[in-house]
Design a protein around this motif. Structure first.
Motif, PDB file in Angstrom:
ATOM      1  N   THR A  18       0.844  -1.186   0.000  1.00 13.22           N
ATOM      2  CA  THR A  18       0.000   0.000   0.000  1.00 13.22           C
ATOM      3  C   THR A  18       0.882   1.239   0.000  1.00 13.22           C
ATOM      4  O   THR A  18       1.734   1.398   0.858  1.00 13.22           O
ATOM      5  CB  THR A  18      -0.913   0.041   1.246  1.00 13.22           C
ATOM      6  N   PHE A  19       0.655   2.094  -0.973  1.00 10.80           N
ATOM      7  CA  PHE A  19       1.370   3.360  -1.054  1.00 10.80           C
ATOM      8  C   PHE A  19       0.400   4.473  -0.691  1.00 10.80           C
ATOM      9  O   PHE A  19      -0.782   4.383  -0.955  1.00 10.80           O
ATOM     10  CB  PHE A  19       1.913   3.593  -2.471  1.00 10.80           C
ATOM     11  N   GLY A  20       0.899   5.519  -0.080  1.00 12.31           N
ATOM     12  CA  GLY A  20       0.064   6.671   0.202  1.00 12.31           C
ATOM     13  C   GLY A  20      -0.245   6.858   1.662  1.00 12.31           C
ATOM     14  O   GLY A  20      -1.005   7.741   2.034  1.00 12.31           O
ATOM     15  N   PHE A 112       6.032   5.170 -10.582  1.00 13.76           N
ATOM     16  CA  PHE A 112       5.655   6.043  -9.479  1.00 13.76           C
ATOM     17  C   PHE A 112       4.576   7.052  -9.875  1.00 13.76           C
ATOM     18  O   PHE A 112       3.742   7.424  -9.055  1.00 13.76           O
ATOM     19  CB  PHE A 112       6.879   6.744  -8.888  1.00 13.76           C
ATOM     20  N   LYS A 113       4.536   7.464 -11.124  1.00 14.84           N
ATOM     21  CA  LYS A 113       3.457   8.336 -11.586  1.00 14.84           C
ATOM     22  C   LYS A 113       2.119   7.599 -11.524  1.00 14.84           C
ATOM     23  O   LYS A 113       1.099   8.165 -11.131  1.00 14.84           O
ATOM     24  CB  LYS A 113       3.725   8.829 -13.008  1.00 14.84           C
ATOM     25  N   GLY A 114       2.109   6.338 -11.906  1.00 16.56           N
ATOM     26  CA  GLY A 114       0.883   5.543 -11.836  1.00 16.56           C
ATOM     27  C   GLY A 114       0.432   5.328 -10.405  1.00 16.56           C
ATOM     28  O   GLY A 114      -0.760   5.450 -10.089  1.00 16.56           O
ATOM     29  N   PRO A 120      -4.761   9.114  -4.183  1.00 18.69           N
ATOM     30  CA  PRO A 120      -5.916   9.928  -3.762  1.00 18.69           C
ATOM     31  C   PRO A 120      -7.242   9.157  -3.790  1.00 18.69           C
ATOM     32  O   PRO A 120      -8.114   9.391  -2.957  1.00 18.69           O
ATOM     33  CB  PRO A 120      -5.937  11.085  -4.768  1.00 18.69           C
ATOM     34  N   MET A 121      -7.375   8.225  -4.707  1.00 16.72           N
ATOM     35  CA  MET A 121      -8.609   7.440  -4.774  1.00 16.72           C
ATOM     36  C   MET A 121      -8.717   6.489  -3.577  1.00 16.72           C
ATOM     37  O   MET A 121      -9.803   6.258  -3.047  1.00 16.72           O
ATOM     38  CB  MET A 121      -8.690   6.660  -6.085  1.00 16.72           C
ATOM     39  N   LEU A 122      -7.599   5.938  -3.143  1.00 15.22           N
ATOM     40  CA  LEU A 122      -7.608   5.087  -1.948  1.00 15.22           C
ATOM     41  C   LEU A 122      -8.001   5.901  -0.715  1.00 15.22           C
ATOM     42  O   LEU A 122      -8.737   5.429   0.150  1.00 15.22           O
ATOM     43  CB  LEU A 122      -6.246   4.423  -1.746  1.00 15.22           C
TER      44      LEU A 122
END
Length: 178
Positions: A18-20, A112-114, A120-122
């Motif tokens: 999980t990123f973010g 990383f762009k993807g 933000p959606m997560l």
């Protein structure tokens, strides 16, 4: 005992993929501990998230540590903590050792762009999921609006908002006894 090792592995996988940050992790944690395994209720999960936001430190670490403690006491809290932080620790060690070689790589940059587009959606999924547990009334709507205005436009620190919300809750949200 198997439950807390299962919990460790779940938190490890969530932490590894999980990123973010924590807000991106919340829907995944909820899906596992509330929906899939039914270790805690939706209401307990919401309470844990709220309490975790009031404590210093990383939100996901706080949430998972509370869940771990609820499931397995001190050992559960320690395993939840390790399951949450070990993936990041390992990933950062690997990245740091190879970063200079790959930082300008075109394909890594695209990856990383993807990832940054999905984060933000997560976070939005976490907001929608948590908002389902909030009572729908004018008081809560006003509190949400005031909170957003204070943080976004008046630049109040989130800790101040939490403290003021706690004071408000203490004085105005008590159920009348007797």
């Amino acid at each position: 005992m198997g439950k807390i090792f299962s919990m460790f592995w779940i938190f490890f996988k969530i932490g590894a993929f999980t990123f973010g940050g924590a807000y991106a992790m919340i829907p995944l944690i909820e899906a596992e501990v509330v929906d899939r395994h039914k270790w805690i209720t939706k209401e307990e999960f919401l309470n844990i998230v709220v309490i975790s936001q009031s404590f210093p430190g990383a939100l996901a670490v706080n949430i998972n540590t509370f869940i771990g403690y609820k499931l397995g006491g001190i050992l559960g809290a320690i395993l939840a903590l390790l399951g949450t932080i070990l993936p990041s620790f390992i990933i950062i060690l690997l990245i740091a050792s190879f970063f200079t070689k790959f930082r300008s790589n075109y394909f890594i940059s695209l990856i990383f762009k993807g990832i940054s587009a999905a984060v933000p959606m997560l976070v939005l999924v976490a907001i929608v999921s948590l908002s389902k547990s909030i009572k729908k009334n004018y008081t809560n709507l006003i509190i949400i609006i005031i909170t957003v205005l204070c943080i976004e436009f008046f630049k109040f620190h989130p800790v101040l908002i939490i403290i003021l919300s706690g004071i408000y809750g203490y004085f105005f949200c008590r159920k009348k006894v007797g």
